[in-house]
Design a protein around this motif. Structure first.
Motif, PDB file in Angstrom:
ATOM      1  N   ALA A 156      22.576  -6.805  -1.552  1.00  0.00           N
ATOM      2  CA  ALA A 156      23.006  -7.116  -0.190  1.00  0.00           C
ATOM      3  C   ALA A 156      24.371  -6.509   0.088  1.00  0.00           C
ATOM      4  O   ALA A 156      25.162  -6.251  -0.829  1.00  0.00           O
ATOM      5  CB  ALA A 156      23.068  -8.622   0.030  1.00  0.00           C
ATOM      6  N   LEU A 200      17.827 -10.561   8.109  1.00  0.00           N
ATOM      7  CA  LEU A 200      16.629 -10.166   7.362  1.00  0.00           C
ATOM      8  C   LEU A 200      15.835  -9.155   8.185  1.00  0.00           C
ATOM      9  O   LEU A 200      15.391  -9.460   9.293  1.00  0.00           O
ATOM     10  CB  LEU A 200      15.777 -11.396   7.047  1.00  0.00           C
ATOM     11  CG  LEU A 200      16.498 -12.524   6.282  1.00  0.00           C
ATOM     12  CD1 LEU A 200      15.587 -13.733   6.150  1.00  0.00           C
ATOM     13  CD2 LEU A 200      16.969 -12.043   4.922  1.00  0.00           C
ATOM     14  N   HIS A 201      15.617  -7.981   7.620  1.00  0.00           N
ATOM     15  CA  HIS A 201      15.063  -6.854   8.359  1.00  0.00           C
ATOM     16  C   HIS A 201      13.539  -6.907   8.456  1.00  0.00           C
ATOM     17  O   HIS A 201      12.859  -7.677   7.788  1.00  0.00           O
ATOM     18  CB  HIS A 201      15.501  -5.538   7.706  1.00  0.00           C
ATOM     19  CG  HIS A 201      15.028  -5.351   6.302  1.00  0.00           C
ATOM     20  ND1 HIS A 201      13.762  -4.935   5.983  1.00  0.00           N
ATOM     21  CD2 HIS A 201      15.674  -5.515   5.101  1.00  0.00           C
ATOM     22  CE1 HIS A 201      13.635  -4.840   4.669  1.00  0.00           C
ATOM     23  NE2 HIS A 201      14.777  -5.202   4.107  1.00  0.00           N
ATOM     24  N   ASP A 240      14.460  -1.178   7.666  1.00  0.00           N
ATOM     25  CA  ASP A 240      15.253  -1.558   6.499  1.00  0.00           C
ATOM     26  C   ASP A 240      16.523  -2.225   7.005  1.00  0.00           C
ATOM     27  O   ASP A 240      16.676  -2.461   8.206  1.00  0.00           O
ATOM     28  CB  ASP A 240      15.568  -0.334   5.616  1.00  0.00           C
ATOM     29  CG  ASP A 240      16.343   0.759   6.353  1.00  0.00           C
ATOM     30  OD1 ASP A 240      16.787   0.524   7.501  1.00  0.00           O
ATOM     31  OD2 ASP A 240      16.501   1.849   5.788  1.00  0.00           O
ATOM     32  N   ARG A 241      17.441  -2.550   6.092  1.00  0.00           N
ATOM     33  CA  ARG A 241      18.624  -3.298   6.517  1.00  0.00           C
ATOM     34  C   ARG A 241      19.503  -2.524   7.494  1.00  0.00           C
ATOM     35  O   ARG A 241      20.293  -3.118   8.231  1.00  0.00           O
ATOM     36  CB  ARG A 241      19.440  -3.756   5.313  1.00  0.00           C
ATOM     37  CG  ARG A 241      20.008  -2.652   4.459  1.00  0.00           C
ATOM     38  CD  ARG A 241      20.734  -3.220   3.239  1.00  0.00           C
ATOM     39  NE  ARG A 241      21.244  -2.152   2.406  1.00  0.00           N
ATOM     40  CZ  ARG A 241      22.399  -1.533   2.615  1.00  0.00           C
ATOM     41  NH1 ARG A 241      23.169  -1.888   3.621  1.00  0.00           N
ATOM     42  NH2 ARG A 241      22.791  -0.558   1.824  1.00  0.00           N
ATOM     43  N   ASP A 300      22.629  -2.148  11.731  1.00  0.00           N
ATOM     44  CA  ASP A 300      23.897  -1.417  11.696  1.00  0.00           C
ATOM     45  C   ASP A 300      24.684  -1.527  12.999  1.00  0.00           C
ATOM     46  O   ASP A 300      25.919  -1.501  12.982  1.00  0.00           O
ATOM     47  CB  ASP A 300      23.663   0.068  11.376  1.00  0.00           C
ATOM     48  CG  ASP A 300      23.469   0.330   9.888  1.00  0.00           C
ATOM     49  OD1 ASP A 300      23.560  -0.635   9.098  1.00  0.00           O
ATOM     50  OD2 ASP A 300      23.218   1.493   9.524  1.00  0.00           O
ATOM     51  N   ARG A 337      26.046  -5.591  13.101  1.00  0.00           N
ATOM     52  CA  ARG A 337      26.639  -6.339  11.989  1.00  0.00           C
ATOM     53  C   ARG A 337      28.156  -6.463  12.116  1.00  0.00           C
ATOM     54  O   ARG A 337      28.716  -7.530  11.816  1.00  0.00           O
ATOM     55  CB  ARG A 337      26.253  -5.704  10.653  1.00  0.00           C
ATOM     56  CG  ARG A 337      26.753  -4.296  10.456  1.00  0.00           C
ATOM     57  CD  ARG A 337      26.338  -3.694   9.146  1.00  0.00           C
ATOM     58  NE  ARG A 337      27.030  -2.437   8.933  1.00  0.00           N
ATOM     59  CZ  ARG A 337      27.032  -1.776   7.801  1.00  0.00           C
ATOM     60  NH1 ARG A 337      26.373  -2.264   6.766  1.00  0.00           N
ATOM     61  NH2 ARG A 337      27.693  -0.650   7.684  1.00  0.00           N
ATOM     62  N   VAL A 351      23.698  -8.872   4.637  1.00  0.00           N
ATOM     63  CA  VAL A 351      22.552  -8.044   5.025  1.00  0.00           C
ATOM     64  C   VAL A 351      21.819  -7.620   3.749  1.00  0.00           C
ATOM     65  O   VAL A 351      22.162  -6.611   3.129  1.00  0.00           O
ATOM     66  CB  VAL A 351      22.984  -6.813   5.838  1.00  0.00           C
ATOM     67  CG1 VAL A 351      21.769  -6.174   6.507  1.00  0.00           C
ATOM     68  CG2 VAL A 351      24.026  -7.177   6.882  1.00  0.00           C
ATOM     69  N   ASP A 393      18.649  -6.322   1.251  1.00  0.00           N
ATOM     70  CA  ASP A 393      17.360  -5.646   1.169  1.00  0.00           C
ATOM     71  C   ASP A 393      16.343  -6.725   0.795  1.00  0.00           C
ATOM     72  O   ASP A 393      16.510  -7.415  -0.222  1.00  0.00           O
ATOM     73  CB  ASP A 393      17.360  -4.582   0.074  1.00  0.00           C
ATOM     74  CG  ASP A 393      18.327  -3.439   0.352  1.00  0.00           C
ATOM     75  OD1 ASP A 393      18.394  -3.001   1.507  1.00  0.00           O
ATOM     76  OD2 ASP A 393      19.011  -2.998  -0.596  1.00  0.00           O
ATOM     77  N   GLY A 438      11.168  -9.986   8.649  1.00  0.00           N
ATOM     78  CA  GLY A 438      12.285 -10.835   8.248  1.00  0.00           C
ATOM     79  C   GLY A 438      12.266 -12.188   8.932  1.00  0.00           C
ATOM     80  O   GLY A 438      12.692 -13.196   8.356  1.00  0.00           O
TER      81      GLY A 438
END
Length: 264
Positions: free
Chosen positions: A11, A23-24, A29-30, A34, A37, A48, A50, A91
């Motif tokens: 993370a 949670l993506h 993905d995480r 972007d 955050r 954040v 994975d 997520g």
């Protein structure tokens, strides 16, 4: 700061305050967080991860319940106040399953573009994607995946972002993808919703074809303490598509979150 939490969850952590775990989705993905955050990190300790089987996190065998249990291990490892869980797409299903299986672990929930159960056409879509992935690989699903994430007009206007999102999808472990598709195809959390008593904000993009607004409405009706927000012009990944609108929708709810102690 990159950390490895309990359960082998990799993370990124930034900011201070109440933990806010992002949670993506399955098709992303995480990095899908972007654009939101850092604004969130001005108020919260943003975590954040994975999800299991993505990025640097170990896979979890055993379906969505096992994934939720693994994420619960990581959440407990954070310490401090009861965290807020914010899940988008897959997520969101993980966050909801976690809240069902680990009562008291989360202080509140933001469930974006998810639900408690797919109707049969949605279930069949996951079965088909799993079959295509097994037979032809993820590359054969890329166009389908992008259509499930973003409306065509948005894709046409954001070529660089779409190239990045396609590359992110193709980095997904095919076995993890197929297992997640199988889990979502068979999922029905409706009988357990009454036990999720923490406050919840259910969000959905009005143009989301993957988990359409009807699913969000059903989810909000089934939860004891939930409010619903529909984001105009958005599809399945509002934090990427319209970060300002997403933040405007979630921030008031997040800032209501009380500090408190988690259940063990």
């Amino acid at each position: 700061m990159r950390v490895t939490l309990a359960g082998g969850i990799s993370a990124e952590v930034l900011g201070d305050g109440t933990p806010l775990v992002l949670l993506h989705s399955l098709l992303s993905d995480r990095a899908s967080f972007d654009r939101v955050r850092e604004p969130l990190a001005a108020r919260f300790r943003v975590v954040v991860p994975d999800l299991p089987g993505f990025g640097g996190s170990r896979p979890a065998a055993g379906g969505l319940a096992a994934v939720a249990d693994r994420v619960a291990e990581a959440v407990r490892d954070l310490g401090g106040a009861a965290p807020i869980l914010l899940g988008n797409g897959y997520g969101g299903f993980v966050a909801l399953q976690l809240a069902i299986r680990h009562p008291g672990l989360a202080g509140r929930l933001v469930l974006a573009d998810c639900g408690a159960c797919f109707p049969e056409p949605g279930r069949q879509a996951f079965r088909t994607m799993a079959a295509v992935a097994a037979e032809k690989g993820l590359a054969a699903l890329t166009d389908t995946a992008m259509r499930r994430l973003f409306a065509p007009a948005f894709q046409a206007a954001n070529e660089a972002l779409m190239a990045e999102r396609r590359a992110a999808f193709l980095r997904t472990d095919p076995a993890v993808f197929r297992a997640a598709c199988a889990a979502l195809a068979g999922l029905d959390l409706r009988p357990d919703l009454a036990g999720v008593t923490v406050p919840a904000l259910v969000l959905v993009g009005e143009e989301d074809e993957a988990t359409p607004p009807a699913m969000a409405r059903d989810l909000a009706r089934g939860l004891p303490d939930a409010r619903l927000a529909i984001l105009p012009g958005c599809a399945h990944v509002p934090p990427l598509q319209d970060p300002a609108l997403f933040l405007a929708a979630v921030t008031p709810f997040l800032e209501e979150s009380p500090a408190g102690s988690r259940a063990a």
